[in-house]
Design a protein around this motif. Structure first.
Motif, PDB file in Angstrom:
ATOM      1  N   GLU A 189      60.635  20.016   8.147  1.00  0.00           N
ATOM      2  CA  GLU A 189      59.612  20.935   7.666  1.00  0.00           C
ATOM      3  C   GLU A 189      58.508  20.149   6.946  1.00  0.00           C
ATOM      4  O   GLU A 189      58.793  19.225   6.177  1.00  0.00           O
ATOM      5  CB  GLU A 189      60.235  21.958   6.714  1.00  0.00           C
ATOM      6  CG  GLU A 189      59.251  22.985   6.174  1.00  0.00           C
ATOM      7  CD  GLU A 189      58.609  23.803   7.286  1.00  0.00           C
ATOM      8  OE1 GLU A 189      57.490  23.451   7.694  1.00  0.00           O
ATOM      9  OE2 GLU A 189      59.249  24.754   7.754  1.00  0.00           O
ATOM     10  N   THR A 190      57.264  20.495   7.204  1.00  0.00           N
ATOM     11  CA  THR A 190      56.147  19.834   6.538  1.00  0.00           C
ATOM     12  C   THR A 190      55.452  20.739   5.537  1.00  0.00           C
ATOM     13  O   THR A 190      54.710  20.272   4.691  1.00  0.00           O
ATOM     14  CB  THR A 190      55.110  19.359   7.575  1.00  0.00           C
ATOM     15  OG1 THR A 190      54.612  20.499   8.303  1.00  0.00           O
ATOM     16  CG2 THR A 190      55.720  18.368   8.546  1.00  0.00           C
ATOM     17  N   SER A 191      55.683  22.043   5.646  1.00  0.00           N
ATOM     18  CA  SER A 191      55.137  23.001   4.686  1.00  0.00           C
ATOM     19  C   SER A 191      56.014  24.247   4.736  1.00  0.00           C
ATOM     20  O   SER A 191      56.051  24.930   5.761  1.00  0.00           O
ATOM     21  CB  SER A 191      53.690  23.359   5.015  1.00  0.00           C
ATOM     22  OG  SER A 191      53.185  24.307   4.096  1.00  0.00           O
ATOM     23  N   PRO A 192      56.740  24.569   3.666  1.00  0.00           N
ATOM     24  CA  PRO A 192      57.716  25.661   3.727  1.00  0.00           C
ATOM     25  C   PRO A 192      57.125  27.057   3.751  1.00  0.00           C
ATOM     26  O   PRO A 192      57.859  28.030   3.897  1.00  0.00           O
ATOM     27  CB  PRO A 192      58.538  25.446   2.454  1.00  0.00           C
ATOM     28  CG  PRO A 192      57.603  24.746   1.522  1.00  0.00           C
ATOM     29  CD  PRO A 192      56.760  23.863   2.388  1.00  0.00           C
ATOM     30  N   GLY A 193      55.824  27.176   3.661  1.00  0.00           N
ATOM     31  CA  GLY A 193      55.224  28.506   3.668  1.00  0.00           C
ATOM     32  C   GLY A 193      55.395  29.190   2.328  1.00  0.00           C
ATOM     33  O   GLY A 193      55.527  28.547   1.290  1.00  0.00           O
ATOM     34  N   GLY A 194      55.395  30.516   2.360  1.00  0.00           N
ATOM     35  CA  GLY A 194      55.576  31.250   1.125  1.00  0.00           C
ATOM     36  C   GLY A 194      54.522  32.295   0.849  1.00  0.00           C
ATOM     37  O   GLY A 194      54.576  32.976  -0.173  1.00  0.00           O
ATOM     38  N   THR A 195      53.544  32.454   1.749  1.00  0.00           N
ATOM     39  CA  THR A 195      52.560  33.513   1.556  1.00  0.00           C
ATOM     40  C   THR A 195      53.181  34.861   1.924  1.00  0.00           C
ATOM     41  O   THR A 195      54.244  34.933   2.522  1.00  0.00           O
ATOM     42  CB  THR A 195      51.309  33.273   2.435  1.00  0.00           C
ATOM     43  OG1 THR A 195      51.702  33.277   3.813  1.00  0.00           O
ATOM     44  CG2 THR A 195      50.660  31.946   2.101  1.00  0.00           C
ATOM     45  N   ALA A 196      52.482  35.928   1.556  1.00  0.00           N
ATOM     46  CA  ALA A 196      53.005  37.279   1.780  1.00  0.00           C
ATOM     47  C   ALA A 196      53.134  37.573   3.264  1.00  0.00           C
ATOM     48  O   ALA A 196      52.338  37.111   4.083  1.00  0.00           O
ATOM     49  CB  ALA A 196      52.095  38.307   1.123  1.00  0.00           C
ATOM     50  N   GLY A 197      54.163  38.362   3.632  1.00  0.00           N
ATOM     51  CA  GLY A 197      54.370  38.727   5.024  1.00  0.00           C
ATOM     52  C   GLY A 197      53.902  40.129   5.307  1.00  0.00           C
ATOM     53  O   GLY A 197      53.314  40.810   4.461  1.00  0.00           O
ATOM     54  N   GLY A 198      54.157  40.617   6.521  1.00  0.00           N
ATOM     55  CA  GLY A 198      53.790  41.977   6.891  1.00  0.00           C
ATOM     56  C   GLY A 198      52.447  42.046   7.586  1.00  0.00           C
ATOM     57  O   GLY A 198      51.595  41.155   7.453  1.00  0.00           O
ATOM     58  N   LEU A 199      52.247  43.147   8.336  1.00  0.00           N
ATOM     59  CA  LEU A 199      51.019  43.322   9.103  1.00  0.00           C
ATOM     60  C   LEU A 199      49.798  43.399   8.197  1.00  0.00           C
ATOM     61  O   LEU A 199      48.753  42.802   8.482  1.00  0.00           O
ATOM     62  CB  LEU A 199      51.118  44.580   9.964  1.00  0.00           C
ATOM     63  CG  LEU A 199      49.889  44.930  10.808  1.00  0.00           C
ATOM     64  CD1 LEU A 199      49.594  43.807  11.800  1.00  0.00           C
ATOM     65  CD2 LEU A 199      50.106  46.252  11.538  1.00  0.00           C
ATOM     66  N   THR A 200      49.930  44.141   7.071  1.00  0.00           N
ATOM     67  CA  THR A 200      48.801  44.278   6.155  1.00  0.00           C
ATOM     68  C   THR A 200      48.388  42.926   5.595  1.00  0.00           C
ATOM     69  O   THR A 200      47.197  42.598   5.518  1.00  0.00           O
ATOM     70  CB  THR A 200      49.158  45.231   5.006  1.00  0.00           C
ATOM     71  OG1 THR A 200      49.516  46.507   5.542  1.00  0.00           O
ATOM     72  CG2 THR A 200      47.986  45.389   4.049  1.00  0.00           C
ATOM     73  N   MET A 202      48.902  40.036   7.008  1.00  0.00           N
ATOM     74  CA  MET A 202      48.314  39.251   8.089  1.00  0.00           C
ATOM     75  C   MET A 202      46.850  39.607   8.281  1.00  0.00           C
ATOM     76  O   MET A 202      45.984  38.728   8.368  1.00  0.00           O
ATOM     77  CB  MET A 202      49.081  39.473   9.391  1.00  0.00           C
ATOM     78  CG  MET A 202      48.565  38.623  10.549  1.00  0.00           C
ATOM     79  SD  MET A 202      49.465  38.861  12.109  1.00  0.00           S
ATOM     80  CE  MET A 202      48.723  40.370  12.692  1.00  0.00           C
ATOM     81  N   LEU A 203      46.552  40.908   8.330  1.00  0.00           N
ATOM     82  CA  LEU A 203      45.169  41.335   8.503  1.00  0.00           C
ATOM     83  C   LEU A 203      44.313  40.895   7.327  1.00  0.00           C
ATOM     84  O   LEU A 203      43.180  40.429   7.504  1.00  0.00           O
ATOM     85  CB  LEU A 203      45.110  42.858   8.664  1.00  0.00           C
ATOM     86  CG  LEU A 203      45.764  43.417   9.930  1.00  0.00           C
ATOM     87  CD1 LEU A 203      45.727  44.935   9.922  1.00  0.00           C
ATOM     88  CD2 LEU A 203      45.067  42.887  11.174  1.00  0.00           C
ATOM     89  N   ALA A 204      44.848  41.023   6.116  1.00  0.00           N
ATOM     90  CA  ALA A 204      44.101  40.596   4.935  1.00  0.00           C
ATOM     91  C   ALA A 204      43.837  39.095   4.967  1.00  0.00           C
ATOM     92  O   ALA A 204      42.748  38.629   4.577  1.00  0.00           O
ATOM     93  CB  ALA A 204      44.872  40.963   3.672  1.00  0.00           C
ATOM     94  N   GLY A 205      44.823  38.336   5.453  1.00  0.00           N
ATOM     95  CA  GLY A 205      44.645  36.890   5.544  1.00  0.00           C
ATOM     96  C   GLY A 205      43.536  36.505   6.505  1.00  0.00           C
ATOM     97  O   GLY A 205      42.701  35.643   6.199  1.00  0.00           O
ATOM     98  N   TYR A 206      43.485  37.153   7.659  1.00  0.00           N
ATOM     99  CA  TYR A 206      42.443  36.820   8.624  1.00  0.00           C
ATOM    100  C   TYR A 206      41.078  37.342   8.188  1.00  0.00           C
ATOM    101  O   TYR A 206      40.042  36.742   8.518  1.00  0.00           O
ATOM    102  CB  TYR A 206      42.817  37.347  10.013  1.00  0.00           C
ATOM    103  CG  TYR A 206      43.833  36.458  10.705  1.00  0.00           C
ATOM    104  CD1 TYR A 206      43.509  35.156  11.070  1.00  0.00           C
ATOM    105  CD2 TYR A 206      45.125  36.914  10.962  1.00  0.00           C
ATOM    106  CE1 TYR A 206      44.442  34.340  11.680  1.00  0.00           C
ATOM    107  CE2 TYR A 206      46.066  36.102  11.577  1.00  0.00           C
ATOM    108  CZ  TYR A 206      45.715  34.809  11.931  1.00  0.00           C
ATOM    109  OH  TYR A 206      46.629  33.996  12.528  1.00  0.00           O
ATOM    110  N   VAL A 207      41.047  38.443   7.437  1.00  0.00           N
ATOM    111  CA  VAL A 207      39.780  38.909   6.857  1.00  0.00           C
ATOM    112  C   VAL A 207      39.260  37.867   5.872  1.00  0.00           C
ATOM    113  O   VAL A 207      38.055  37.566   5.826  1.00  0.00           O
ATOM    114  CB  VAL A 207      39.964  40.279   6.168  1.00  0.00           C
ATOM    115  CG1 VAL A 207      38.742  40.624   5.318  1.00  0.00           C
ATOM    116  CG2 VAL A 207      40.201  41.369   7.202  1.00  0.00           C
ATOM    117  N   SER A 208      40.180  37.294   5.086  1.00  0.00           N
ATOM    118  CA  SER A 208      39.789  36.247   4.142  1.00  0.00           C
ATOM    119  C   SER A 208      39.229  35.028   4.870  1.00  0.00           C
ATOM    120  O   SER A 208      38.232  34.430   4.443  1.00  0.00           O
ATOM    121  CB  SER A 208      41.004  35.845   3.298  1.00  0.00           C
ATOM    122  OG  SER A 208      40.683  34.784   2.431  1.00  0.00           O
ATOM    123  N   VAL A 209      39.851  34.659   5.976  1.00  0.00           N
ATOM    124  CA  VAL A 209      39.340  33.544   6.777  1.00  0.00           C
ATOM    125  C   VAL A 209      37.936  33.859   7.291  1.00  0.00           C
ATOM    126  O   VAL A 209      37.036  33.011   7.259  1.00  0.00           O
ATOM    127  CB  VAL A 209      40.297  33.255   7.958  1.00  0.00           C
ATOM    128  CG1 VAL A 209      39.671  32.255   8.923  1.00  0.00           C
ATOM    129  CG2 VAL A 209      41.635  32.728   7.448  1.00  0.00           C
TER     130      VAL A 209
END
Length: 419
Positions: A189-200, A202-209
Motif C-alpha cells: 500500500e502506498t496510501s491507505p486512504g481514509g476520506t469519506a465514502g458513499g455516493l454523496t 463521491m459527488l462532493a469530491g468531484y465537485v471540489s475537483v
C-alpha cells in the motif's frame, strides 16, 4: 536519476503498465472487428460507445474508492475482475464455448469496467512513491514503454487475429493473472486512504475537483494538446485518404515504390512510433539542459508546427520530415506534462484528480471528431491555423501554471502539515 535508483513499486507499475497497454492495443481493435463481423458496423459502433461509457463510470468510481479504501485494495479488485472476465472470454470463445456474441460483449464490458476501476489507483500509486526530482524520468520511461507496447501489440494482434482469437483471449487471461499476482505478492500500500465514502461524498469530491481553478487550467491545456494529437487519427487521416495524390516514395533501379494517402498515413505512424522507441530513453540526456518549463514550451511549439505541416502538405517526404518534428516535440513535452500533473494534485484526493484528468483528456477525442466536420468547410491552412491557436493557448495556460507552481506546492505542504 537512473532506472535502478527508482522505487521498486515504480518499476513494477511500469512493467504492469506495459503489459496492460500491450493487451489493450492488441485486443481492442480486434474486439471491434469481431463485433462488427457478428452484428454489423453500426451496432458495433454503439457497442464500443457503451464500453466507453462503462469505462468513464468505472474511472470515476475507482478514483473515489481508492481515496476511501487505499490504492492496493482497489487495484486488486479491478485486476481480479479482469482475470475473471478474460477467463470467461476465453472460455466462451473456446472450441467448447459456442462463441456467444452476447456473452462475449458482456464479459468484455466487465473487463473494460474493471480496468477503469483500477486505472486511477495505479496512476496515483506511481505519484505516491516518486519524488518531484525523479518524476520526469519516471514519466519518460512510462511514455517510452507505452510506445513499445503499442508497436508490439499492433503487430501481434494484426498477425494472430485470424485463427488465433481464442488463444489471444487466453493469453489475456494469463497476463491479467500475472498482473494480479504481482500486485498481491510484490506491491504494498502506498496510501491507505481514509476520506469519506458513499455516493454523496463521491459527488462532493468531484465537485471540489471541478472548483479547483488551477487544476482546470491544467486540464484545459492538456485537452488542447490532446485535441492536436488525435488529428492524425481524425482530420489528417481523412485529408490524406481523400486528397493525397499518389506519388513515388523510392526509386531503386527498375523498382519503384508508389504510395497513396493511406499508405502515407501508415508510414507517418510507423516513423513516429519507431523514433519514440529508439530515442525515448535518451530524452533526458537530449533535453536535460533545459528547465522543465522551457522544455515543455519548446516541445509544444515543435509538436504543433509538425502537425500544422501535416495539415497542409501534400509531399510525402515533407510529411515524413514533419513526423520527425512531431516526435521530437512529443519527447520534449509528454513527460513534463505528467510531472506537472503529479506535482499539482493534492495527495488526499490524488486518485480523484487522476480520474478527472483522464476523463477530461477523453474530451480531446470529441474535439478531434468535431475537427473532421470543420475540415469539410475550412481549407487545410485554416485547420493548421486552428492547431496553432490550440498550441498557443496551451502554452499560455502552462506558463500560468508554472508561475503558480510554487504557491501551489506551499499550499499542499501546508495542508499536509495541518493534517
Amino acid at each position: 536519476m537512473g532506472y535502478r535508483e527508482l522505487h521498486r513499486t515504480v518499476k513494477l507499475r511500469l512493467g504492469v503498465g506495459f503489459c496492460q497497454r500491450f493487451l489493450d492495443i492488441m485486443l481492442v481493435p480486434l474486439m471491434v472487428i469481431h463485433f462488427s463481423g457478428l452484428y454489423g458496423a453500426a451496432l458495433a459502433g454503439l457497442m464500443t460507445l457503451g464500453t466507453a461509457v462503462v469505462a468513464i463510470g468505472g474511472t470515476l468510481a475507482g478514483g473515489h474508492l481508492a481515496d476511501v479504501h487505499g490504492r492496493r485494495p482497489i487495484l486488486l479488485l479491478g485486476e481480479l475482475g479482469g482475470v475473471l472476465c478474460f477467463a470467461g472470454l476465453a472460455l466462451v470463445n473456446s472450441p467448447l464455448g459456442g462463441g456467444s456474441g452476447v456473452l462475449t460483449y458482456l464479459l468484455y464490458l466487465g473487463a473494460a469496467g474493471c480496468a477503469a476501476i483500477a486505472l486511477p489507483a495505479g496512476e496515483a500509486m506511481i505519484v505516491d512513491v516518486s519524488t518531484p526530482e525523479n518524476r520526469t524520468t519516471v514519466y519518460t520511461l512510462k511514455y517510452w514503454s507505452i510506445n513499445v507496447a503499442f508497436m508490439l501489440g499492433s503487430l501481434t494482434g494484426g498477425f494472430l487475429y485470424t485463427g488465433f482469437f481464442f488463444h489471444l483471449l487466453l493469453a489475456g487471461a494469463l497476463v491479467n493473472l500475472g498482473i494480479f499476482l504481482v500486485t498481491l505478492l510484490a506491491i504494498g500500500e502506498t496510501s491507505p486512504g481514509g476520506t469519506a465514502g458513499g455516493l454523496t461524498a463521491m459527488l462532493a469530491g468531484y465537485v471540489s475537483v471541478a472548483r479547483d481553478r488551477i487544476f482546470l487550467r491544467l486540464v484545459l491545456a492538456a485537452l488542447l494538446i490532446r485535441a492536436i494529437e488525435v488529428q492524425i487519427s481524425t482530420y489528417i487521416a481523412v485529408r490524406l485518404s481523400s486528397d493525397f495524390t499518389p506519388q513515388r516514395l523510392l526509386d531503386i533501379g527498375p523498382w519503384h515504390l508508389t504510395v497513396d494517402g493511406v499508405n502515407t498515413l501508415g508510414i507517418l505512424r510507423a516513423v513516429n512510433t519507431f523514433l519514440v522507441v529508439c530515442l525515448g530513453l535518451f530524452a533526458g540526456r537530449l533535453f536535460g539542459r533545459l528547465s522543465e518549463e522551457r522544455r515543455l514550451m519548446a516541445g509544444i511549439v515543435v509538436f504543433t508546427a509538425g502537425y500544422a505541416v501535416w495539415a497542409v502538405s501534400g509531399d510525402v517526404w515533407v510529411l515524413i520530415g514533419a513526423a520527425v518534428v512531431v516526435t521530437v516535440g512529443e519527447l520534449m513535452n509528454a513527460p513534463v506534462k505528467q510531472t506537472l500533473l503529479a506535482n499539482l494534485v493534492p495527495a488526499s484526493d490524488r486518485t480523484k484528480y487522476m480520474a478527472a484528468y483522464g476523463l477530461a483528456i477523453r474530451l480531446g477525442l470529441v474535439v478531434g471528431s468535431v475537427c473532421v466536420s470543420l475540415g469539410s468547410v475550412l481549407p487545410s491552412w485554416g485547420m493548421a491555423a486552428l492547431y496553432v491557436v490550440f498550441g498557443a493557448t496551451a502554452i499560455q495556460l502552462y506558463r500560468s501554471l508554472f508561475r503558480n507552481l510554487g504557491d501551489r506546492a506551499a499550499l499542499l505542504e501546508g495542508a499536509r502539515s495541518g493534517d
